[in-house]
Design a protein around this motif. Sequence first.
Motif, short mmCIF file in Angstrom:
data_model
loop_
_atom_site.label_atom_id
_atom_site.label_comp_id
_atom_site.label_asym_id
_atom_site.label_seq_id
_atom_site.Cartn_x
_atom_site.Cartn_y
_atom_site.Cartn_z
N GLN A 123 0.82 -1.20 0.00
CA GLN A 123 0.00 0.00 0.00
C GLN A 123 0.87 1.27 0.00
OE1 GLN A 123 -2.87 -0.91 -1.11
NE2 GLN A 123 -4.18 0.02 0.46
N ILE A 124 1.93 1.20 0.80
CA ILE A 124 2.81 2.36 0.87
C ILE A 124 3.47 2.60 -0.49
CG2 ILE A 124 4.92 3.29 1.89
CD1 ILE A 124 4.18 1.82 4.46
N ALA A 125 3.94 1.51 -1.12
CA ALA A 125 4.58 1.61 -2.43
C ALA A 125 3.59 2.13 -3.46
CB ALA A 125 5.12 0.25 -2.85
N ARG A 126 2.36 1.62 -3.40
CA ARG A 126 1.35 2.06 -4.35
C ARG A 126 1.06 3.56 -4.18
NH1 ARG A 126 -4.09 -1.28 -4.34
NH2 ARG A 126 -2.60 -2.84 -5.09
N ALA A 127 0.92 4.00 -2.93
CA ALA A 127 0.63 5.40 -2.66
C ALA A 127 1.80 6.29 -3.14
CB ALA A 127 0.39 5.60 -1.19
N ARG A 128 3.01 5.81 -2.87
CA ARG A 128 4.19 6.58 -3.29
C ARG A 128 4.26 6.67 -4.81
NH1 ARG A 128 7.32 10.77 -3.14
NH2 ARG A 128 9.48 10.35 -3.73
N ALA A 129 3.97 5.54 -5.47
CA ALA A 129 3.99 5.52 -6.93
C ALA A 129 2.94 6.45 -7.50
CB ALA A 129 3.78 4.10 -7.44
N ARG A 130 1.76 6.45 -6.87
CA ARG A 130 0.67 7.31 -7.34
C ARG A 130 1.03 8.78 -7.18
NH1 ARG A 130 -2.66 6.93 -11.01
NH2 ARG A 130 -1.80 8.99 -11.43
N GLN A 131 1.67 9.09 -6.04
CA GLN A 131 2.09 10.47 -5.80
C GLN A 131 3.12 10.92 -6.83
OE1 GLN A 131 0.88 12.78 -3.47
NE2 GLN A 131 2.11 14.10 -4.83
N LEU A 132 4.04 10.01 -7.15
CA LEU A 132 5.06 10.34 -8.15
C LEU A 132 4.43 10.58 -9.52
CD1 LEU A 132 7.79 7.77 -7.07
CD2 LEU A 132 8.03 10.26 -7.04
N VAL A 133 3.42 9.79 -9.87
CA VAL A 133 2.73 9.99 -11.14
C VAL A 133 2.02 11.34 -11.16
CG1 VAL A 133 0.80 9.20 -12.57
CG2 VAL A 133 2.45 7.55 -11.66
N ASP A 134 1.39 11.68 -10.03
CA ASP A 134 0.72 12.98 -9.95
C ASP A 134 1.72 14.12 -10.09
OD1 ASP A 134 -1.69 11.70 -9.62
OD2 ASP A 134 -1.74 11.95 -7.43
N ASP A 135 2.87 13.95 -9.42
CA ASP A 135 3.91 14.98 -9.53
C ASP A 135 4.42 15.09 -10.96
OD1 ASP A 135 3.68 15.38 -6.83
OD2 ASP A 135 5.48 14.24 -6.30
N ALA A 136 4.60 13.93 -11.59
CA ALA A 136 5.08 13.91 -12.97
C ALA A 136 4.09 14.60 -13.89
CB ALA A 136 5.31 12.47 -13.42
N ALA A 137 2.81 14.33 -13.69
CA ALA A 137 1.78 14.94 -14.53
C ALA A 137 1.78 16.46 -14.36
CB ALA A 137 0.41 14.37 -14.17
N ALA A 138 1.99 16.93 -13.14
CA ALA A 138 2.05 18.37 -12.88
C ALA A 138 3.25 19.00 -13.58
CB ALA A 138 2.10 18.63 -11.38
N PHE A 139 4.40 18.31 -13.49
CA PHE A 139 5.59 18.82 -14.17
C PHE A 139 5.37 18.84 -15.68
CE2 PHE A 139 8.28 17.49 -10.39
CZ PHE A 139 8.63 18.79 -10.06
N GLU A 140 4.74 17.79 -16.20
CA GLU A 140 4.49 17.69 -17.64
C GLU A 140 3.57 18.81 -18.09
OE1 GLU A 140 3.41 14.18 -20.89
OE2 GLU A 140 3.13 13.83 -18.74
N LYS A 141 2.56 19.10 -17.30
CA LYS A 141 1.63 20.18 -17.64
C LYS A 141 2.33 21.53 -17.64
CE LYS A 141 -2.90 22.05 -16.35
NZ LYS A 141 -4.03 21.96 -15.40
N ALA A 142 3.31 21.68 -16.77
CA ALA A 142 4.08 22.93 -16.68
C ALA A 142 5.18 23.00 -17.73
CB ALA A 142 4.68 23.07 -15.29
N GLY A 143 5.33 21.96 -18.53
CA GLY A 143 6.36 21.95 -19.56
C GLY A 143 7.72 21.55 -19.08
N LEU A 144 7.78 21.03 -17.84
CA LEU A 144 9.07 20.61 -17.26
C LEU A 144 9.24 19.12 -17.51
CD1 LEU A 144 8.75 22.62 -13.93
CD2 LEU A 144 10.03 23.26 -15.99
#
Length: 208
Positions: free
Chosen positions: A1-22
């Motif tokens: 569960q911890i790994a899944r939550a961490r992975a999900r958070q990383l995906v969300d962070d990645a999506a935010a960076f991608e949206k910002a053009g980073l």
Amino acid sequence: QIARARARQLVDDAAAFEKAGLLEEAVAKYAESVKIRPDAETEARLQAAQKELDRQNTARELAARLSREGYDLEKKDRLEDAAAKFKESLAARPDAELEKHVQQVETAIAAARAREAQAAALRQEAESFEAAGNLLDAIAKYKASLLLHPQAGLDARIGKLETALTEERTKKALAAQLRSEGEALEQQAQLDAAADKYRQSLKAWSDD
């Protein structure tokens, strides 16, 4: 569960960076998420982001190279070729500052073309004066033309005309002197000598 939550958070962070053009940050976050918890959707997003990043990097490198070539051409005063390179660079990757510079270069090109056209008109006037034997005005027009736009061989042509003008002035001065001497002799009733002076004067220079 911890790994899944961490992975999900990383995906969300990645999506935010991608949206910002980073994209570099986005790729790093997607890669970290996949490493913690492999996932086909995240892997696909990682590959897509990496592909776009590679495309942008390639475009950036191409644009930078073309821009450098453009500036090199500009330094050599090859403005039209420089403008073409700058536009190729902008096509590869937009750049607001470079767009402004292109406008400045195109303004300079237009000004240069105007000077060239004016110089050509002056050369035509000079040629007309030269054909009419008006060397002084011909020289002036040729020199004015050179100030606006250089032309191969025109300096040499001006030099020849200046030499010819000097010779013309010398001959005219001699003719005037001989004519004056002839007039003096004529007043003294030395008609044969006067006539000889007049003939020498006409030989030295005649306006006919």
